[in-house]
Scaffold this active site. Structure first.
Site, mmCIF file in Angstrom:
data_model
loop_
_atom_site.group_PDB
_atom_site.id
_atom_site.type_symbol
_atom_site.label_atom_id
_atom_site.label_comp_id
_atom_site.label_asym_id
_atom_site.label_seq_id
_atom_site.Cartn_x
_atom_site.Cartn_y
_atom_site.Cartn_z
ATOM 1 C CB CYS A 56 -0.907 0.018 1.225
ATOM 2 S SG CYS A 56 -2.047 -1.356 1.294
ATOM 3 C CB THR A 57 4.034 2.114 1.741
ATOM 4 O OG1 THR A 57 3.477 1.812 3.019
ATOM 5 C CG2 THR A 57 4.982 3.288 1.854
#
Ligand code: BEZ
Length: 213
Positions: free
Chosen positions: A45-46
């Site tokens: 997600c980062t």
């Protein structure tokens, strides 16, 4: 509930990293991408949020707003934003929705209980100015999305909304497109005065049209 292609997407109110929004007001009459990710402070997600931040000028060029969502609260989104900037070299430049009670996730079908009954999957919804769903994609938590592909699809959606064409496999801007089968040769002569190439009666290739209709 899930939202299917052609449906009018549901409206909602939400807290975001840019403050509270009512979705329809935020959409205004723009194209938009709403995408969910499973959880804050997670590696894939980062990288995804960094990728979208870097591509934001490309979404802007297409008149398309972007907004992310996860089931974590705004305070965590804001804290995580620092990590995204530090590790991805791009600061968050679009809002992230906090959906801790999973109200929006349920409304849009972003929770797939056999994958996880608590976390949102990686859903993508491309929404048109008419607030109808034009594209949906679902990826598992383990696979980061290709946001260049989402830009490519937006190019196709915007072109085909304005012209009687469809785009072939792996099409990119500037390449030839397909005259839709519902357009007769007689109508095509009017719409595409520069001519086209007939590979089969149902497969007619034409240069990408420019301008409106
Ligand atoms: C990730 O973004 O890396 C991730 C999120 C949830 C589950 C597994 C991976």
């Amino acid at each position: 509930m899930t939202v299917q292609l052609g449906d009018t997407v549901p409206d909602f109110e939400a807290e975001t990293t840019d403050g509270p929004i009512r979705f329809y007001e935020w959409l205004d009459d723009s194209w938009a991408v709403l995408f969910s990710h499973p959880k804050d402070f997670t590696p894939v997600c980062t990288t995804e949020l960094g990728a979208v931040a870097k591509l934001k000028p490309e979404f802007d060029r297409r008149g398309t707003k972007v907004i992310g969502l996860s089931v974590d609260p705004v305070s965590e989104h804001k804290e995580w934003a620092g990590d995204i900037e530090e590790t991805q070299g791009a600061a968050l430049n679009f809002p992230l929705i906090a959906d801790p009670d999973r109200k929006i996730a349920s409304l849009y079908g972003m929770i797939h209980p056999n994958a996880s009954d608590t976390l949102t999957v990686r859903s993508v919804y491309v929404i048109g100015p008419d607030k109808k769903l034009k594209l949906t994609l679902t990826y598992p938590a383990s696979t980061g999305r290709n946001f260049e592909e989402i830009l490519r699809v937006i190019d196709s959606l915007q072109l085909t909304a304005d012209h009687s064409v469809a785009t072939p496999a792996d099409w990119n801007r500037g390449q030839d497109v397909i005259i839709v089968p519902s357009v007769s040769d007689e109508e095509a002569r009017d719409k595409f005065p520069g001519g086209w190439k007939t590979l089969k009666p149902y497969l007619r290739m034409v240069a990408e049209p420019t301008g409106n209709r």
